[in-house]
Enzyme design. Structure first.
Site, mmCIF file in Angstrom:
data_model
loop_
_atom_site.group_PDB
_atom_site.id
_atom_site.type_symbol
_atom_site.label_atom_id
_atom_site.label_comp_id
_atom_site.label_asym_id
_atom_site.label_seq_id
_atom_site.Cartn_x
_atom_site.Cartn_y
_atom_site.Cartn_z
ATOM 1 N N LEU A 93 0.830 -1.021 -0.156
ATOM 2 C CA LEU A 93 -0.020 -0.107 -0.308
ATOM 3 C C LEU A 93 0.765 1.110 0.233
ATOM 4 O O LEU A 93 1.744 1.155 1.197
ATOM 5 C CB LEU A 93 -0.826 -0.308 2.145
ATOM 6 C CG LEU A 93 -1.569 1.186 1.487
ATOM 7 C CD1 LEU A 93 -3.155 0.629 1.278
ATOM 8 C CD2 LEU A 93 -1.718 2.132 2.257
ATOM 9 N N VAL A 95 1.266 6.111 -1.386
ATOM 10 C CA VAL A 95 1.060 6.205 -1.981
ATOM 11 C C VAL A 95 1.920 7.511 -2.444
ATOM 12 O O VAL A 95 2.790 8.009 -2.006
ATOM 13 C CB VAL A 95 0.198 7.591 -1.200
ATOM 14 C CG1 VAL A 95 -0.213 8.998 -1.200
ATOM 15 C CG2 VAL A 95 -1.218 6.986 -0.108
ATOM 16 N N GLY A 101 -0.542 13.198 2.178
ATOM 17 C CA GLY A 101 -1.275 14.264 3.265
ATOM 18 C C GLY A 101 -2.131 14.208 3.292
ATOM 19 O O GLY A 101 -3.007 15.206 3.823
ATOM 20 N N GLY A 103 -5.703 12.246 2.751
ATOM 21 C CA GLY A 103 -6.206 11.525 3.040
ATOM 22 C C GLY A 103 -6.362 9.876 1.525
ATOM 23 O O GLY A 103 -6.985 9.269 2.607
ATOM 24 N N GLY A 105 -3.944 7.667 1.969
ATOM 25 C CA GLY A 105 -3.406 6.066 2.418
ATOM 26 C C GLY A 105 -4.576 5.618 2.738
ATOM 27 O O GLY A 105 -4.732 4.328 2.914
ATOM 28 N N ASP A 131 1.446 -6.795 6.293
ATOM 29 C CA ASP A 131 2.889 -6.492 7.096
ATOM 30 C C ASP A 131 3.007 -4.746 7.629
ATOM 31 O O ASP A 131 3.964 -4.800 5.968
ATOM 32 C CB ASP A 131 4.256 -7.936 6.974
ATOM 33 C CG ASP A 131 3.695 -9.115 7.023
ATOM 34 O OD1 ASP A 131 2.263 -8.993 8.242
ATOM 35 O OD2 ASP A 131 3.736 -9.795 6.084
ATOM 36 N N GLN A 136 6.324 3.484 11.935
ATOM 37 C CA GLN A 136 5.371 4.964 11.150
ATOM 38 C C GLN A 136 4.533 3.824 10.537
ATOM 39 O O GLN A 136 2.716 4.023 10.233
ATOM 40 C CB GLN A 136 6.098 5.251 10.341
ATOM 41 C CG GLN A 136 4.585 6.412 9.318
ATOM 42 C CD GLN A 136 5.824 7.458 8.373
ATOM 43 O OE1 GLN A 136 7.241 7.434 8.045
ATOM 44 N NE2 GLN A 136 5.681 8.785 7.986
ATOM 45 N N TYR A 141 -1.459 0.882 10.763
ATOM 46 C CA TYR A 141 -2.375 0.657 10.319
ATOM 47 C C TYR A 141 -3.756 0.776 12.368
ATOM 48 O O TYR A 141 -4.383 0.240 11.673
ATOM 49 C CB TYR A 141 -2.057 -0.859 10.189
ATOM 50 C CG TYR A 141 -1.910 -0.755 8.442
ATOM 51 C CD1 TYR A 141 -2.556 -0.466 7.832
ATOM 52 C CD2 TYR A 141 0.245 -0.781 8.211
ATOM 53 C CE1 TYR A 141 -1.581 -1.047 6.454
ATOM 54 C CE2 TYR A 141 -0.099 -1.204 6.942
ATOM 55 C CZ TYR A 141 -0.676 -0.867 6.198
ATOM 56 O OH TYR A 141 -0.777 -0.916 4.532
#
Length: 168
Positions: A93, A95, A101, A103, A105, A131, A136, A141
């Protein structure tokens, strides 16, 4: 911000320009995502900022997984079979820096949750796993309700029942 999602198979997508700041994740979308998709190893979905745009705001990859019962916290083991339970894994995942910054993600994660719920109506899914790459990412998550697994501090899960409640 409204995003639109398409498969990595869409040839209009400009994967080469993607840069999230993590070389491994950049390389994945540029070199491996499409071939893994074709081989059935994982499916990658791309977020674009507007319909028809070739720009990649972000992406996520998913595949099926099994979760070892012993990896789950004790309170989640109760009532489960004594063998691994099925899950969906978010393998990647990311961005693009230009969209961080804003949203994106969270939107990628919610879209993967919607996909998990759709899959769960046809195949068994106890939870979604991930995983995290680092602390960070783990904090990201955790903010969405993921729970650490017992055997690896960066491995997390969220029960499909929790996802269904979140999306209602």
């Amino acid at each position: 911000m409204e995003l639109f999602f398409c498969s990595i198979e869409d040839n209009r997508i400009k994967r080469e320009a993607f840069d999230c700041g993590v070389p491994e994740l950049n390389e994945y979308i540029k070199k491996y995502a499409k071939q893994n998709d074709k081989r059935g190893i994982s499916k990658t979905f791309v977020a674009i900022p507007e319909v028809g745009s070739p720009d990649v705001a972000g992406y996520y990859s998913v595949s099926m997984a099994e979760i070892q019962r012993e990896s789950l916290p004790e309170n989640y083991r109760r009532g489960l079979p004594r063998y691994p339970v099925p899950g969906m894994r978010i393998g990647k995942l990311a961005v693009d820096r230009s969209m961080q910054g804003r949203g994106v993600g969270g939107e990628l994660l919610m879209e993967s949750f919607r996909k998990a719920v759709r899959f769960s109506s046809e195949v068994g899914i106890f939870a979604v796993t991930v995983d995290a790459k680092n602390q960070q990412a783990k904090q990201f998550y955790l903010k969405y309700g993921f729970i650490p697994l017992e055997d690896d501090e960066l491995s997390l899960f969220i029960p499909i029942a929790t996802i269904i409640k979140v999306l209602e």
